[in-house]
Design an enzyme around this catalytic site. Sequence first.
Site, short mmCIF file in Angstrom:
data_model
loop_
_atom_site.label_atom_id
_atom_site.label_comp_id
_atom_site.label_asym_id
_atom_site.label_seq_id
_atom_site.Cartn_x
_atom_site.Cartn_y
_atom_site.Cartn_z
N CYS A 20 40.50 39.86 45.87
CA CYS A 20 41.76 39.52 45.21
C CYS A 20 41.67 40.06 43.80
CB CYS A 20 41.99 38.01 45.21
SG CYS A 20 43.54 37.54 44.37
N CYS B 212 43.51 37.57 40.93
CA CYS B 212 42.90 36.28 40.58
C CYS B 212 41.78 35.97 41.57
CB CYS B 212 43.95 35.18 40.54
SG CYS B 212 44.99 35.07 42.02
N SER B 213 42.01 35.02 42.48
CA SER B 213 40.96 34.70 43.46
C SER B 213 41.55 34.12 44.74
CB SER B 213 39.96 33.69 42.86
OG SER B 213 40.63 32.50 42.52
N CYS B 214 42.69 34.68 45.21
CA CYS B 214 43.28 34.21 46.46
C CYS B 214 42.26 34.31 47.59
CB CYS B 214 44.53 35.03 46.78
SG CYS B 214 45.88 34.79 45.60
#
Length: 228
Positions: free
Chosen positions: A121, A124-126
């Site tokens: 991702c 961000c950090s999906c």
Amino acid sequence: MSDAHGGHDHAAIETADLVSEFEVLETAIRELAIEHGLFSAEDHRRFSEWAESIGPAGGSRLVARAWVDPEFKARLLGDGTAACREVGIDWDDPTGTGAPSDYTYFYVLENTPEVHNVIVCTLCSCYPRPVLGMSPDWYRTPHYRRRMVRWPREVLAEFGLHLSPEVEVRVHDSNQKSRFMVMPMRPEGTEGWTEEQLAAIVTRDTMIGVAVPRTDWTASSAPSEPTF
């Protein structure tokens, strides 16, 4: 050199106290969302507890079932969310906080001898938390996110995964609408194994795509993660 007194490593403590760019952004957005009434601090607490309580076992069960059941595999690749419910994994947030599962699509990516998939991702950090639990620390670092999309083979090599030049590497960038999970190839020599035995070798990293299942895998023999 670190200065250790009374069993405490000052350098380690200072490193642990550092706040990442992502953590600052997450805190700012969370506080703004709470201020505007999108959810409450209690909603966030309950969701965090739920997310931290699950691990990658759900994803391992999905892969193991797909390896032994071709019809389930087809359904999993066709509609990951519906296939999750078949094995008792509800993609919807059970805490009632209105998590983004209601409008997020879940895709399972099949590795083949010709194609190797890996997820990232970049913004961000999906991450597919309902099936893999909380994402590892390195997955959220800018170092991993920026480099994986540009130099995937080099980054995979840092994890100890060296792919043949003939294998195409496909990097899938998660986002607000899409979550991905990798279905690794079933290793040779696992014929006759039960689903439970197969699930035991399907680790979190194999479903992110930075590793492949090993029939001799144990916790002590697992490759170390790179320091990002």
